[in-house]
Design a protein around this motif. Structure first.
Motif, mmCIF file in Angstrom:
data_model
loop_
_atom_site.group_PDB
_atom_site.id
_atom_site.type_symbol
_atom_site.label_atom_id
_atom_site.label_comp_id
_atom_site.label_asym_id
_atom_site.label_seq_id
_atom_site.Cartn_x
_atom_site.Cartn_y
_atom_site.Cartn_z
ATOM 1 N N ARG A 33 19.463 -35.490 3.279
ATOM 2 C CA ARG A 33 19.175 -34.188 2.903
ATOM 3 C C ARG A 33 18.049 -34.138 1.530
ATOM 4 N NH1 ARG A 33 20.442 -29.631 6.034
ATOM 5 N NH2 ARG A 33 22.289 -30.436 7.169
ATOM 6 N N TYR A 34 18.468 -34.869 0.702
ATOM 7 C CA TYR A 34 17.780 -35.054 -0.438
ATOM 8 C C TYR A 34 16.267 -35.828 -0.098
ATOM 9 C CZ TYR A 34 21.739 -34.737 -3.442
ATOM 10 O OH TYR A 34 23.131 -34.381 -4.134
ATOM 11 N N ASN A 35 16.044 -36.409 0.934
ATOM 12 C CA ASN A 35 14.657 -37.016 1.303
ATOM 13 C C ASN A 35 14.174 -35.857 2.173
ATOM 14 O OD1 ASN A 35 15.333 -39.577 0.242
ATOM 15 N ND2 ASN A 35 15.704 -40.240 2.421
ATOM 16 N N THR A 36 14.608 -35.024 3.002
ATOM 17 C CA THR A 36 13.883 -34.150 3.627
ATOM 18 C C THR A 36 13.649 -32.774 2.953
ATOM 19 O OG1 THR A 36 15.884 -33.142 4.785
ATOM 20 C CG2 THR A 36 14.916 -35.002 5.611
ATOM 21 N N ARG A 37 14.676 -32.458 2.084
ATOM 22 C CA ARG A 37 14.661 -31.225 1.397
ATOM 23 C C ARG A 37 14.199 -31.321 -0.173
ATOM 24 N NH1 ARG A 37 19.567 -27.560 4.192
ATOM 25 N NH2 ARG A 37 18.984 -27.776 6.202
#
Length: 166
Positions: A33-37
């Motif tokens: 989630r942190y990498n994509t968003r």
């Protein structure tokens, strides 16, 4: 004491593997989630989540290995007290660092009903809780191995003795 180790070792290492898998899933999901968003609070939080991901994978791999060695080759050096002590000490330090780091980042524990700073509040609380749970389990395992090591040394077997007498 031998019966405790024969029964307790698979239970303890099985629990460590299970909770490490849960921790890995939570940390991997958060990392994704942190990498994509790109919505982590800061790079420190993201790094701590990644560190817990690494530590959980470390635990899964090595706890599984030690469990297999214990069940298959109980008399080998790798199944001995010294090997377990070394592995558990390193893993205990890794989990202590990870649990303390995520706790410091979150300020102890998050009240998801009152805070609006951290996204994924519930998952971060679970990540912190499982990290401390695994650390506590490792503490108990380390104490048990220390007690067995002292008993082994007093019996003249040295610290490379087996975890239980055959």
């Amino acid at each position: 004491m031998d019966a405790i180790f024969r029964r307790g070792h698979p239970i303890m290492f099985g629990a460590l593997i299970l909770f490490s898998i849960i921790e890995m899933c939570i940390a991997a999901w958060l990392t994704s989630r942190y990498n994509t968003r790109h919505n982590s609070l800061n790079s420190g939080l993201r790094a701590r989540v990644r560190y817990l991901l690494f530590t959980s994978i470390w635990s899964i791999i090595f706890c599984s290995g030690y469990l297999v060695i214990f069940l298959v080759a109980a008399g080998s050096v790798l199944a001995g007290v010294a090997s377990h002590f070394l592995f558990l000490t390193v893993t205990w330090i890794l989990w202590l660092a990870g649990a303390a780091a995520i706790t410091q980042t979150l300020g102890g524990a998050l009240n998801c009903g009152t805070q609006d700073i951290f996204v994924y509040c519930g998952q971060l609380n679970a990540l912190e809780g499982f990290a401390w749970l695994i650390w506590v389990l490792l503490t108990f395992a380390l104490i048990a191995v220390l007690i067995r090591g002292i008993k082994s040394a007093k019996n003249g077997d040295g610290y490379s003795g087996a975890l239980y007498d055959a």
